[in-house]
Design a protein around this motif. Sequence first.
Motif, short mmCIF file in Angstrom:
data_model
loop_
_atom_site.label_atom_id
_atom_site.label_comp_id
_atom_site.label_asym_id
_atom_site.label_seq_id
_atom_site.Cartn_x
_atom_site.Cartn_y
_atom_site.Cartn_z
N GLU A 11 0.82 -1.22 0.00
CA GLU A 11 0.00 0.00 0.00
C GLU A 11 0.85 1.26 0.00
O GLU A 11 0.49 2.25 -0.64
CB GLU A 11 -0.95 0.02 1.20
CG GLU A 11 -2.06 -1.01 1.13
CD GLU A 11 -1.64 -2.37 1.64
OE1 GLU A 11 -0.67 -2.45 2.42
OE2 GLU A 11 -2.25 -3.35 1.23
N ASP A 12 1.98 1.23 0.71
CA ASP A 12 2.79 2.44 0.77
C ASP A 12 3.44 2.75 -0.58
O ASP A 12 3.58 3.91 -0.95
CB ASP A 12 3.86 2.33 1.87
CG ASP A 12 4.80 1.16 1.65
OD1 ASP A 12 4.38 0.18 1.01
OD2 ASP A 12 5.94 1.24 2.14
N VAL A 13 3.79 1.72 -1.35
CA VAL A 13 4.37 1.94 -2.67
C VAL A 13 3.33 2.54 -3.60
O VAL A 13 3.59 3.49 -4.34
CB VAL A 13 4.93 0.63 -3.25
CG1 VAL A 13 5.37 0.82 -4.69
CG2 VAL A 13 6.09 0.13 -2.41
N VAL A 14 2.09 2.02 -3.53
CA VAL A 14 1.02 2.53 -4.38
C VAL A 14 0.68 3.97 -3.99
O VAL A 14 0.52 4.84 -4.85
CB VAL A 14 -0.23 1.63 -4.28
CG1 VAL A 14 -1.40 2.24 -5.02
CG2 VAL A 14 0.08 0.25 -4.81
N ALA A 15 0.58 4.23 -2.68
CA ALA A 15 0.24 5.58 -2.23
C ALA A 15 1.33 6.57 -2.63
O ALA A 15 1.03 7.68 -3.09
CB ALA A 15 0.05 5.59 -0.72
N ARG A 16 2.59 6.16 -2.48
CA ARG A 16 3.69 7.03 -2.85
C ARG A 16 3.69 7.29 -4.36
O ARG A 16 3.94 8.41 -4.80
CB ARG A 16 5.01 6.40 -2.42
CG ARG A 16 6.08 7.41 -2.10
CD ARG A 16 7.35 6.79 -1.54
NE ARG A 16 7.11 5.90 -0.41
CZ ARG A 16 7.56 4.65 -0.34
NH1 ARG A 16 8.26 4.13 -1.32
NH2 ARG A 16 7.32 3.91 0.71
N ALA A 17 3.38 6.28 -5.14
CA ALA A 17 3.36 6.44 -6.60
C ALA A 17 2.24 7.38 -7.01
O ALA A 17 2.43 8.24 -7.89
CB ALA A 17 3.19 5.08 -7.27
N LYS A 18 1.07 7.24 -6.39
CA LYS A 18 -0.04 8.14 -6.72
C LYS A 18 0.27 9.57 -6.33
O LYS A 18 -0.04 10.51 -7.06
CB LYS A 18 -1.33 7.66 -6.03
CG LYS A 18 -1.92 6.44 -6.67
CD LYS A 18 -3.21 6.04 -5.98
CE LYS A 18 -3.79 4.79 -6.61
NZ LYS A 18 -5.02 4.36 -5.95
#
Length: 91
Positions: A11-18
Amino acid sequence: MARKVIDTPSEDVVARAKKDRAAKRGPFAGIILFLKQVIAELKKVVTPTRKELWSYTAVVLVFVIFMMAIVYGLDQLFSWIVIFVFGTPGA
């Protein structure tokens, strides 16, 4: 047997990417984001055990030997057909 790993991004990778995608970034930010995601994916890689590695190696070698036998057989068959149709070589 290979271990089962669910391949979902954290989730943190996705949130950071967004967040990074939403913000205006410079020309090198995309490269840095890509490298961060590559590192995150490489952390998920599971290396095979010694037993699994030997098993995979044996399967590949057996398959290659089998395919070599098929190609050799077809080569011999086609050379026989060519000699039958066109005569003996050098005559």
